[in-house]
Motif scaffolding. Sequence first.
Motif, mmCIF file in Angstrom:
data_model
loop_
_atom_site.group_PDB
_atom_site.id
_atom_site.type_symbol
_atom_site.label_atom_id
_atom_site.label_comp_id
_atom_site.label_asym_id
_atom_site.label_seq_id
_atom_site.Cartn_x
_atom_site.Cartn_y
_atom_site.Cartn_z
ATOM 1 N N MET A 83 0.843 -1.188 0.000
ATOM 2 C CA MET A 83 0.000 0.000 0.000
ATOM 3 C C MET A 83 0.882 1.243 0.000
ATOM 4 N N ASN A 84 0.765 2.039 -1.034
ATOM 5 C CA ASN A 84 1.542 3.266 -1.171
ATOM 6 C C ASN A 84 0.612 4.472 -1.176
ATOM 7 N N SER A 85 1.198 5.640 -0.967
ATOM 8 C CA SER A 85 0.435 6.894 -0.981
ATOM 9 C C SER A 85 -0.811 6.776 -0.105
ATOM 10 N N LEU A 86 -0.618 6.296 1.088
ATOM 11 C CA LEU A 86 -1.757 6.042 1.970
ATOM 12 C C LEU A 86 -2.460 7.327 2.375
ATOM 13 N N ARG A 87 -3.753 7.217 2.551
ATOM 14 C CA ARG A 87 -4.609 8.339 2.913
ATOM 15 C C ARG A 87 -5.343 8.002 4.211
ATOM 16 N N PRO A 88 -5.753 8.990 4.965
ATOM 17 C CA PRO A 88 -6.515 8.719 6.194
ATOM 18 C C PRO A 88 -7.732 7.839 5.947
ATOM 19 N N GLU A 89 -8.354 7.958 4.795
ATOM 20 C CA GLU A 89 -9.535 7.147 4.503
ATOM 21 C C GLU A 89 -9.202 5.681 4.224
ATOM 22 N N ASP A 90 -7.913 5.345 4.161
ATOM 23 C CA ASP A 90 -7.515 3.944 4.046
ATOM 24 C C ASP A 90 -7.493 3.250 5.409
ATOM 25 N N THR A 91 -7.706 3.995 6.463
ATOM 26 C CA THR A 91 -7.716 3.434 7.809
ATOM 27 C C THR A 91 -8.800 2.384 7.968
ATOM 28 N N GLY A 92 -8.453 1.281 8.624
ATOM 29 C CA GLY A 92 -9.434 0.230 8.873
ATOM 30 C C GLY A 92 -8.754 -1.055 9.271
ATOM 31 N N ILE A 93 -9.567 -2.063 9.517
ATOM 32 C CA ILE A 93 -9.051 -3.409 9.745
ATOM 33 C C ILE A 93 -8.981 -4.099 8.388
ATOM 34 N N TYR A 94 -7.824 -4.642 8.084
ATOM 35 C CA TYR A 94 -7.618 -5.316 6.801
ATOM 36 C C TYR A 94 -7.625 -6.824 7.029
ATOM 37 N N TYR A 95 -8.425 -7.496 6.228
ATOM 38 C CA TYR A 95 -8.579 -8.942 6.310
ATOM 39 C C TYR A 95 -8.175 -9.579 4.987
ATOM 40 N N CYS A 96 -7.530 -10.737 5.046
ATOM 41 C CA CYS A 96 -7.398 -11.520 3.827
ATOM 42 C C CYS A 96 -8.428 -12.645 3.886
ATOM 43 N N ALA A 97 -8.821 -13.092 2.718
ATOM 44 C CA ALA A 97 -9.890 -14.073 2.610
ATOM 45 C C ALA A 97 -9.646 -14.971 1.409
ATOM 46 N N ALA A 98 -10.255 -16.141 1.440
ATOM 47 C CA ALA A 98 -10.086 -17.112 0.361
ATOM 48 C C ALA A 98 -11.437 -17.585 -0.156
ATOM 49 N N THR A 99 -11.492 -17.814 -1.460
ATOM 50 C CA THR A 99 -12.686 -18.361 -2.075
ATOM 51 C C THR A 99 -12.297 -19.327 -3.180
ATOM 52 N N ASP A 100 -13.123 -20.368 -3.360
ATOM 53 C CA ASP A 100 -12.880 -21.280 -4.468
ATOM 54 C C ASP A 100 -13.876 -21.043 -5.606
#
Length: 124
Positions: A83-100
């Motif tokens: 993640m580059n050029s981050l902005r305040p609105e990028d704030t949050g909990i980040y989750y990774c997820a998987a789908t088949d």
Amino acid sequence: EVQLVESGGGVVQAGGSRRLSCAVSGFKFDEYSIGWFRQAPGKSRELVSCISGLDSSTKYLYLVQGRFTISTNDAKNTVYLQMNSLRPEDTGIYYCAATDNGGSNWCWGTYDYFGQGTQVTVSS
């Protein structure tokens, strides 16, 4: 057992960069897609990027296009979100997820497995 473990969150100043990692195990990587979601306070969770385990195709939410990059390592056991050029609105909990899910829903469809999340806070 499918497992996804995120790491790399923290506090970063606006304009800065951060790389998140998602260690994946318990499934055949080339049969799944991996997505990075985020959830800001008071908002719904949204998919920001995804990568196909089959052919490494990628997609991005328009809000992060050109600033975020999703990738995997050669061993196909870790998925990154640069993640580059981050902005305040990028704030949050980040989750990774998987789908088949395959076919046209390989990225924007329903995800079955989620990690525990990692907090990213972008200060202004």
